[in-house]
Design an enzyme around this catalytic site. Sequence first.
Site, PDB file in Angstrom:
ATOM      1  N   THR A 275       3.598   0.899  -5.377  1.00  0.00           N
ATOM      2  CA  THR A 275       2.377   0.917  -5.585  1.00  0.00           C
ATOM      3  C   THR A 275       2.101   2.536  -5.176  1.00  0.00           C
ATOM      4  O   THR A 275       2.641   3.223  -4.381  1.00  0.00           O
ATOM      5  CB  THR A 275       1.568  -0.020  -5.460  1.00  0.00           C
ATOM      6  N   ASP A 276       1.447   3.424  -6.267  1.00  0.00           N
ATOM      7  CA  ASP A 276       0.407   4.190  -5.747  1.00  0.00           C
ATOM      8  C   ASP A 276      -1.037   3.388  -5.115  1.00  0.00           C
ATOM      9  O   ASP A 276      -0.417   2.434  -4.558  1.00  0.00           O
ATOM     10  CB  ASP A 276      -0.705   4.154  -6.467  1.00  0.00           C
ATOM     11  N   TRP A 277      -1.464   4.024  -4.201  1.00  0.00           N
ATOM     12  CA  TRP A 277      -2.187   4.000  -2.406  1.00  0.00           C
ATOM     13  C   TRP A 277      -3.242   4.058  -2.586  1.00  0.00           C
ATOM     14  O   TRP A 277      -4.234   4.087  -3.179  1.00  0.00           O
ATOM     15  CB  TRP A 277      -2.634   4.981  -1.736  1.00  0.00           C
ATOM     16  N   ILE A 278      -2.763   2.085  -3.298  1.00  0.00           N
ATOM     17  CA  ILE A 278      -4.847   1.054  -3.706  1.00  0.00           C
ATOM     18  C   ILE A 278      -4.796  -0.028  -3.192  1.00  0.00           C
ATOM     19  O   ILE A 278      -6.079  -0.880  -3.138  1.00  0.00           O
ATOM     20  CB  ILE A 278      -4.565   1.477  -5.692  1.00  0.00           C
TER      21      ILE A 278
END
Length: 794
Positions: A275-278
């Site tokens: 995932t992207d950083w969330i």
Amino acid sequence: MKIMKQALLCAAIACSTGLQAQTGAPQLSANNIDEVLNAMTLEEKAKLLVGGANTFFGDQAAVGGEADLVDGAAGNTAAIPRLGIPATILTDGPAGVRINPIRKNDTNTYYATAFPIGTCLASTWNTDLLEKIGQAIGNETMEYRCDVILGPGMNLHRNPLCGRNFEYYSEDPLLTGKIAAAYIRGVQSQGVGVSAKHFAVNSQETNRTSTDERLSERAARELYLRGFEIAVRESSPWTIMSSYNRINGLFSMGNLDLLTKILREDWGYKGMVMTDWIGIRKGLRTIDEVHAGNDLMEPGHPSQVKEIIEGVKNGQLDIKDVDRNVRRMLEYIVKTPSFRHYPATNKPDLKAHAVITRQAANEGMVLIKNNGTLPWNTQASTSNTQHPTIKTVALFGENSYDFFSGGTGSGCVHPPYVVDMVEGLKNAGISSSETLTNIYRKYLDYAKVKFQADRHPAKWYQQEMFGQQKYPEIAISSICINNEVKAADAAIVTIGRQAGEGVDRDIEGEFNLTQDERQMIFDVCNTFHAQGKPVVVIINSGSVVETASWSGYPDAILVAWQPGMEGGNSVADVLTGKANPSGKLTMTWPIAAADHASTKNYPGSIDLYTYNEIKAGGREVQNYDFTNHEEDIYVGYRFFDTFKRDVTFPFGFGLSYTTFEYGKPTVKVSGNDITVSVSIKNTGSRSGKEVAQVYVKAPKGTLQKPEHELKTFGKTRELRPGESQTLTMKMQKRDLASYDEQNNQWLVEAGNYTFCVGANSRDIRGTATANLTQLTEKTTKALTPQHKLNLMKQ
């Protein structure tokens, strides 16, 4: 001392391995992944699927039991020492390794090469050069003890207002895919991985973490996914990063259609998805991400590990999904330098990489206007009177003295230096005005302090640690300009633009020039032209700016982009003819931002009061909560060329200091292989390179088609005057397919296809035709729109 340290490291590793072996647990290798998987506890499996260094939430050992192993890296995967599974390190990119260059209690420095940004690299149209750039970036990634660089950025330039266009390559998916594949092959040849991002349709920064990108299946397949598909098929990226946004109602990170049906079933992808950083997000469960095919949750949070464990125990998550994802993680880990215990030096060859950076920037810069003033002579010459001799210039514009090497946000790099225009010209034997240098240097000292003092705390991307900032241009009086023209042989005006992660650009003051900037160009041009002296404008921007209102004034305009840390040297190389520009635009430059079909459905300024009022009424805010891709497949030149709209500079445009003659192209079809050949001759007086672009015009059929589409391209070697080269450019018949939504298939309709070979999309030099039979390729049914879209038609 170095040898002793390495010996101690090896001894420590051996000791650690021996202690682990005594436990009887299998130790991970490339040959026993199934055995290790079977030996893992549910808790260990869950831990491996969640990022190990939770720097995003300020809790650095929350999941992995490891400190942040490389200072300033984006994150890491969790270590499981019992099974010989090391942590691996993920560093931001893609224009170089982003880590902290100066560290507490450490006298060493860790600067990384700032390579040219994505738009500049793509503007080279040179895949061989991109592989070399990738090799250098891969080497720095490994030598700085990282395993994966988070790039390349592969989203399309749907609209010139996207704040992150500088990281991305083009408005065209074919060019995006070919450039990205070359970059990936180069990086991964060094034994480290990439994370191709942001998958997918991440076409705006405004409300990027939750906006719903609503589009047709055809637009998704043909445009926004096509570049990723090419990269997957041609370069096998180790990892792919799923994007923040929703696509037709579902978050990318939990989208089974995107991450499993399309990516793995249709394309055959075998790598890992992160995932992207969330971390934890509203409206999406971690167990749904795991089920959809997201293998690694970054940056990682303890509650996500707990959710996976509880999901398996209560039956909401199938253990088969967990095992599948864990296997992918293990397959990734055994390829990494961390697993191989690579003895990183922390001393990559920055000098050698600076040479590559300068070459790439030279080739990526695009000359969009030249009335004959360029290239400049730097010494008096009796043999070349066509071009002026320039020994002293007056440098205007604050970015002449604070030259942008790259954009802002996670895509910025911390280089050891950035060559500005003053230094670059000096290195080329051209001096600059002391008075102007004094004015601008002192202004910048003031502007930087004031900018940070006035910065709102929420605007994190405006911190200097996230890249160079843009400061307001200052007005230069007519008296000052008149004084400068007396001593200078020429003038340079640098127009700088900065953008980056988290915010899109405004039309006024960012796409358009400010009144002070326009006035500076007008005043400098009028004053210097009155004395018969030339003026060149340098555009130091990662994306498109408006030029129609002022381009008639200067003698030449060079789009330098944000060309990396050697930027000033590269500009000087081009201005003086040391390098002959061969860059071509990878996006259309419109007359106005509103000319793009997508602009009416692109985020604009909305005040907080209006937004809250709309939300209070229970309605979603268009272009914020959701964006309708009503332009459908008509993005960039596909729109402008199909609907015959005027532009400032067309897709693929770029000037040279020499001229080229195209021979008559030929096309050969052999089964599914199509080859287009054309001879190109340098008919000018200087050595140079040319890019041949092949646009294909399809016969009229059941599906609407754009006027033409780029399907392959080639770039010559540097040709001497009078020298010729035959370019042989290949494609597959499948590359000509359009997506048939009704039948869930790629379709090449039978008929006569025209292969148009040109210097840009509106400068076709020759054509050839071929009659093709029908071809179909079935796909999964995926990404069906949940809302009615008023799609553009011809």
